[in-house]
Motif scaffolding. Sequence first.
Motif, mmCIF file in Angstrom:
data_model
loop_
_atom_site.group_PDB
_atom_site.id
_atom_site.type_symbol
_atom_site.label_atom_id
_atom_site.label_comp_id
_atom_site.label_asym_id
_atom_site.label_seq_id
_atom_site.Cartn_x
_atom_site.Cartn_y
_atom_site.Cartn_z
ATOM 1 N N ASP A 28 -0.919 1.928 -2.443
ATOM 2 C CA ASP A 28 -0.370 1.080 -1.386
ATOM 3 C C ASP A 28 -0.910 -0.342 -1.475
ATOM 4 O O ASP A 28 -0.172 -1.313 -1.282
ATOM 5 N N TRP B 185 1.354 -3.730 -2.167
ATOM 6 C CA TRP B 185 1.361 -4.895 -1.275
ATOM 7 C C TRP B 185 1.075 -6.178 -2.058
ATOM 8 O O TRP B 185 1.685 -7.229 -1.829
ATOM 9 N N LYS B 186 0.172 -6.093 -3.032
ATOM 10 C CA LYS B 186 -0.118 -7.247 -3.869
ATOM 11 C C LYS B 186 1.147 -7.676 -4.627
ATOM 12 O O LYS B 186 1.476 -8.866 -4.721
ATOM 13 N N ARG C 71 4.221 -7.072 -3.779
ATOM 14 C CA ARG C 71 5.275 -7.545 -2.859
ATOM 15 C C ARG C 71 5.195 -9.046 -2.632
ATOM 16 O O ARG C 71 6.223 -9.719 -2.438
ATOM 17 N N GLN C 72 4.010 -9.596 -2.668
ATOM 18 C CA GLN C 72 3.842 -11.023 -2.423
ATOM 19 C C GLN C 72 4.418 -11.879 -3.544
ATOM 20 O O GLN C 72 4.595 -13.088 -3.369
ATOM 21 N N TRP D 160 9.133 -2.978 -7.152
ATOM 22 C CA TRP D 160 9.416 -2.610 -5.763
ATOM 23 C C TRP D 160 10.729 -1.852 -5.618
ATOM 24 O O TRP D 160 10.868 -1.001 -4.748
ATOM 25 N N ASN E 281 6.222 1.068 4.862
ATOM 26 C CA ASN E 281 6.611 -0.016 3.943
ATOM 27 C C ASN E 281 7.160 0.535 2.621
ATOM 28 O O ASN E 281 6.674 0.223 1.536
ATOM 29 N N ASP F 241 11.134 -10.217 4.335
ATOM 30 C CA ASP F 241 9.952 -10.233 5.188
ATOM 31 C C ASP F 241 9.659 -11.686 5.525
ATOM 32 O O ASP F 241 9.288 -12.474 4.645
#
Length: 568
Positions: A375, A379-380, A382-383, A418, A549, A555
């Motif tokens: 997770d 998240w890393k 996704r940025q 993703w 998520n 976002d």
Amino acid sequence: MKLKSAIAIVAAGALAPAVSVWAQDNPPPLAERTAQSDLPLEGPRGAMQIEHVSLSIAVHPSQRRIEGTGFYRMVPQADLSELQFDLDPRFNVSRVEFDNVELAGSEWRNPDGLLTITLPQPVSANEPVMVSIDFGGMPHEAINPPWEGGFVWSQTEDGQPWIATAVQGEGCDLMWPCIDHSSHRIDTLDLMVTVPDGLVAAGNGRQIGTYANGNGTTTFRWQARDPSNYGVALQIGPYEVARRDYRSSYGNTIPLAFWHLPGNAEGAQRLLGEMADQIAFMEATFGPYPFGDEKAGVVETPHLGMEHQTINAYGNGFRPEAYGHDWLLQHEFAHEWFANQLRNASVNHMWLAEGITTWTQPLYLEHARGRMFYDAEMWKLRQRVWSRVPLVPPEGELPDYNDREAMWGDDIYFKGAWIMHTLRYLVGDGALFPAITRLTYGTSQPVPGEIHPLTRTTDDFRAILEDITAEDLGWFFDAYFHEADLPRLDMRQDGAKVSFEWITPSDLPFQMPLEVRVGGSNRTLMMTGGRGVITLPSADAHFLADPDNRILKYDAAVDAWQNRETEN
């Protein structure tokens, strides 16, 4: 490949190898044609199936020059009066032979990077022919390897030559006469690299021999099957070799080897141990290592890394990492499955290699360290999803990897990863992983020794997924691959009633099921037609859409952060 993320840039910036780089301050720009890969396969260039290449290259480090001969056995797919190869025009072609007859210099020309050879007599379709080409010159030097590629002429700390090639974006024509297109393949390669005595040339496939020439040079001979064009590499230095064998769960033994600079034996042996763990994970998750009959090889290079088939470039400095493993080694090695075995049919489908490979990084973390690591890594990633242009451009449009406005070069990694994460939620592991196996090998039960690379498109992936799930996934593929804007989730509350709607530019309703957490439990809305409604216990009850998520969507917080970062 050349993973140009915030993480990779930090890693590259932190790397301080014992090396000085000999680079021209302002190297001559590439010819327009040479700078592009995957130009349409038209004319003779599109009708030449190369069965075998014997490629001999002599490297002269002090002059930053190479001299080579390519001998080709090919089968024309149509009647031809000319042959065509891609070759950087800065190379001088000094001799061409056709079926062992030397041609006059007037019979070939290469003003713009399309080497065209006029044949003494036409050849018929399916009639094998032999061609040899002598070429030489000072090859294009990489400006920012591996992202802006070419030759890297470097030195070790004690002043010995340390040389590498990294040509994925620009293509094999920076190094040898080839057909510079993702879909083109050759059956077998015989690579002979001659270097000054004391240096070692690590190559693709199996090493056949080493020959002392008695004139201050040594020749290293390598043979490989089914090499990808950009995966053919020169990697030269005063190398030592760390070796071990890996016994696969499929019953075969895979030789592992790491060519490293003197003094790095301990780090190389540690990373071979990590590679063994990664083979076990990749084979259990996707299928057998595709090139076990040759080797799983790594070589230390003066640039960050590249997935050269069976001899991956590694320049991450052997540093211990908080991950518990070397992220670069894992990324490049996963490319043996997704880039070298599974190949994108054109640069437009490059996400298949880069996105799936990038997704293996959090997957491996989940396997080795637990779900929290998965997770955190997602998240890393996704940025770094920008989604300013379609991930799969229309055929005929060639995307620019280094376009920092479009950011497509980031999206093929991070948006691709993703999308795989979201597919995992949509169809489940029981459908997704078998689909990847079939996509990669062409069968659900691949067997070592019966594996050959496949060339695939995004539509191939969709067809396999739809066959396994018995679902029409056109809405998913259109929204994520052919539209630029990410799906947006519109939420409207009227008292205890909350309405949800997916908004996308696609003409097809985005029917992604949506989990909503109310209190301590999740409810799933099927979002038929892209819409769903939930009734809360009370108007002020707390709820959270997509609480885990799992869905790639717009976002606002990420968008604002990205805008601020790019402004700075």
